[in-house]
Enzyme design. Structure first.
Site, short mmCIF file in Angstrom:
data_model
loop_
_atom_site.label_atom_id
_atom_site.label_comp_id
_atom_site.label_asym_id
_atom_site.label_seq_id
_atom_site.Cartn_x
_atom_site.Cartn_y
_atom_site.Cartn_z
N ASN A 10 0.88 -1.17 0.00
CA ASN A 10 0.00 0.00 0.00
C ASN A 10 0.91 1.22 0.00
O ASN A 10 1.51 1.54 1.02
CB ASN A 10 -0.88 -0.05 1.26
CG ASN A 10 -1.68 1.22 1.46
OD1 ASN A 10 -1.78 2.06 0.56
ND2 ASN A 10 -2.25 1.37 2.65
N TRP A 11 0.99 1.87 -1.15
CA TRP A 11 1.91 3.01 -1.25
C TRP A 11 1.38 4.26 -0.58
O TRP A 11 2.09 5.24 -0.45
CB TRP A 11 2.19 3.33 -2.73
CG TRP A 11 3.15 2.40 -3.40
CD1 TRP A 11 3.78 1.32 -2.86
CD2 TRP A 11 3.60 2.50 -4.76
NE1 TRP A 11 4.60 0.73 -3.79
CE2 TRP A 11 4.50 1.43 -4.96
CE3 TRP A 11 3.32 3.36 -5.81
CZ2 TRP A 11 5.14 1.22 -6.19
CZ3 TRP A 11 3.94 3.15 -7.04
CH2 TRP A 11 4.86 2.09 -7.22
N LYS A 12 0.10 4.26 -0.22
CA LYS A 12 -0.53 5.47 0.34
C LYS A 12 -0.28 6.64 -0.62
O LYS A 12 -0.27 6.44 -1.82
CB LYS A 12 -0.02 5.72 1.76
CG LYS A 12 -0.12 4.46 2.62
CD LYS A 12 0.06 4.68 4.07
CE LYS A 12 -0.10 3.35 4.80
NZ LYS A 12 -0.01 3.47 6.24
N HIS A 96 -9.42 1.09 5.07
CA HIS A 96 -8.12 1.28 5.72
C HIS A 96 -8.29 2.24 6.90
O HIS A 96 -9.11 3.15 6.85
CB HIS A 96 -7.11 1.84 4.71
CG HIS A 96 -5.72 1.88 5.26
ND1 HIS A 96 -5.29 2.90 6.07
CD2 HIS A 96 -4.70 1.00 5.16
CE1 HIS A 96 -4.04 2.65 6.44
NE2 HIS A 96 -3.66 1.50 5.91
N GLU A 98 -6.69 4.71 7.85
CA GLU A 98 -6.57 6.14 7.53
C GLU A 98 -7.87 6.66 6.91
O GLU A 98 -8.24 7.81 7.10
CB GLU A 98 -5.35 6.37 6.62
CG GLU A 98 -4.06 6.25 7.42
CD GLU A 98 -2.88 5.64 6.69
OE1 GLU A 98 -2.85 5.68 5.45
OE2 GLU A 98 -1.97 5.13 7.38
N GLU A 167 -5.10 -4.87 10.74
CA GLU A 167 -4.08 -3.84 10.92
C GLU A 167 -4.36 -3.08 12.22
O GLU A 167 -5.16 -2.15 12.24
CB GLU A 167 -4.10 -2.85 9.76
CG GLU A 167 -3.83 -3.51 8.41
CD GLU A 167 -3.29 -2.49 7.41
OE1 GLU A 167 -2.21 -2.75 6.87
OE2 GLU A 167 -3.92 -1.46 7.19
N GLY A 173 2.67 2.34 10.69
CA GLY A 173 3.61 3.45 10.52
C GLY A 173 4.41 3.79 11.76
O GLY A 173 5.09 4.81 11.81
N SER A 212 3.61 -1.99 10.24
CA SER A 212 5.07 -2.04 10.43
C SER A 212 5.70 -3.38 10.03
O SER A 212 6.67 -3.82 10.67
CB SER A 212 5.44 -1.68 11.88
OG SER A 212 5.05 -0.35 12.15
P1 PGA Z 1 3.01 0.41 7.53
O1 PGA Z 1 1.52 0.61 6.95
O2 PGA Z 1 3.55 -0.87 6.95
O3 PGA Z 1 3.77 1.64 7.05
O4 PGA Z 1 2.90 0.36 9.01
C1 PGA Z 1 0.66 -0.49 6.78
C2 PGA Z 1 -0.68 -0.04 6.26
O5 PGA Z 1 -1.17 1.02 6.68
O6 PGA Z 1 -1.28 -0.70 5.39
#
Ligand code: PGA
Length: 257
Positions: A10-12, A96, A98, A167, A173, A212
């Site tokens: 997931n590149w966000k 997700h 976010e 998650e 993150g 992470s």
């Molecule tokens: P991260 O993000 O690997 O940077 O913790 C995972 C995600 O939000 O899908």
């Protein structure tokens, strides 16, 4: 276990179309020949054409990070599942954390998106996970159960087209992943709940861990019996670290048979 492990990136909100092309030039040779994992990358919408073009002729798949629940209309700034499909996406990530916490998406809205995406023939990765406060209040399992049941309401018969990403919000993150045995406990719970929704198809679902994930912890996470893939944010941005994670998955899947 017959399905391949799913190694999803997931590149966000990272990378431009040009950087997308450069990424795949480096990444493709690194993962050539890996046959026991399915590799998926979900770039920003604007990068999807470049990504789809770049992976042509390889087994790497491309997905969206979100979509709206209508096919078309006056929804400024939104992208529909039809558009994702026609652009060459096979997957879409929905719910997700976010999207839930920064953009205020409710379980009801996420469910409408899940229904619409499946109708369009996309595979859905539905994300679920508790916040730190919820974990500390002992609410982890209640939260996960609610997100699963509401998110999958009305599509219980299509579970073979769905994957779940567990998650924990506190692990995203932060550099601090869940302990493999703690993640495994939640994954087992998710499979129990999926069996309640659809006993025939629950085993088809891959429950991924996200939060992470990096090359140094991928093996301990992926070797848990109920962790059938990973959703990787930060470590998917560098071709070599994401390729290392895919190789770890491939080696484990090959040895598990
Ligand atoms: P991260 O993000 O690997 O940077 O913790 C995972 C995600 O939000 O899908």
């Amino acid at each position: 276990m017959t399905e391949k492990l799913l190694i999803a990136g997931n590149w966000k909100m990272h990378k431009t179309p040009r950087q997308t092309v450069e990424y795949f030039e480096q990444f493709k040779p690194l993962v050539k020949g890996l046959e026991s994992v399915e590799i998926l990358i979900c770039p920003p919408f604007i990068d999807i054409p470049a990504a789809v073009e770049s992976v042509k002729g390889s087994p790497i798949k491309i997905g969206g990070q979100n979509c709206f629940y209508e096919k078309e209309g006056a929804f400024t700034g939104e992208i529909s599942p039809v558009m994702l499909r026609e652009a060459g996406c096979e997957y879409v990530i929905l719910g997700h954390s976010e999207r839930r916490h920064i953009f205020g998406e409710s379980d009801e809205v996420i469910n409408k998106k899940v229904v619409a995406a499946l109708e369009e023939g996309l595979r859905v990765i539905l994300c679920v996970g508790e916040t730190l406060q919820e974990r500390e209040s002992g609410l982890t399992f209640t939260v996960i159960e609610t997100q699963l049941k509401l998110g999958l309401s009305g599509v219980e018969d299509k579970l073979d087209k769905v994957d779940i990403a567990y998650e924990p919000v506190w692990a995203i993150g932060t550099g601090v992943a869940a302990k493999p045995e703690d993640a495994e406990e939640v994954h087992r719970f998710i499979y129990d709940k999926l069996r309640e929704l659809n006993p025939q198809k629950a085993e088809k679902v891959r429950v991924l861990y996200g939060g992470s994930v990096k090359p140094s912890n991928a093996e301990s996470l992926l070797s848990q019996p109920h962790i059938r893939g990973v959703l990787v944010g930060g470590a998917s941005l560098k071709p070599d670290s994401f390729a290392q994670i895919a190789k770890i998955g491939d080696t484990l899947a090959t040895s598990k048979g």
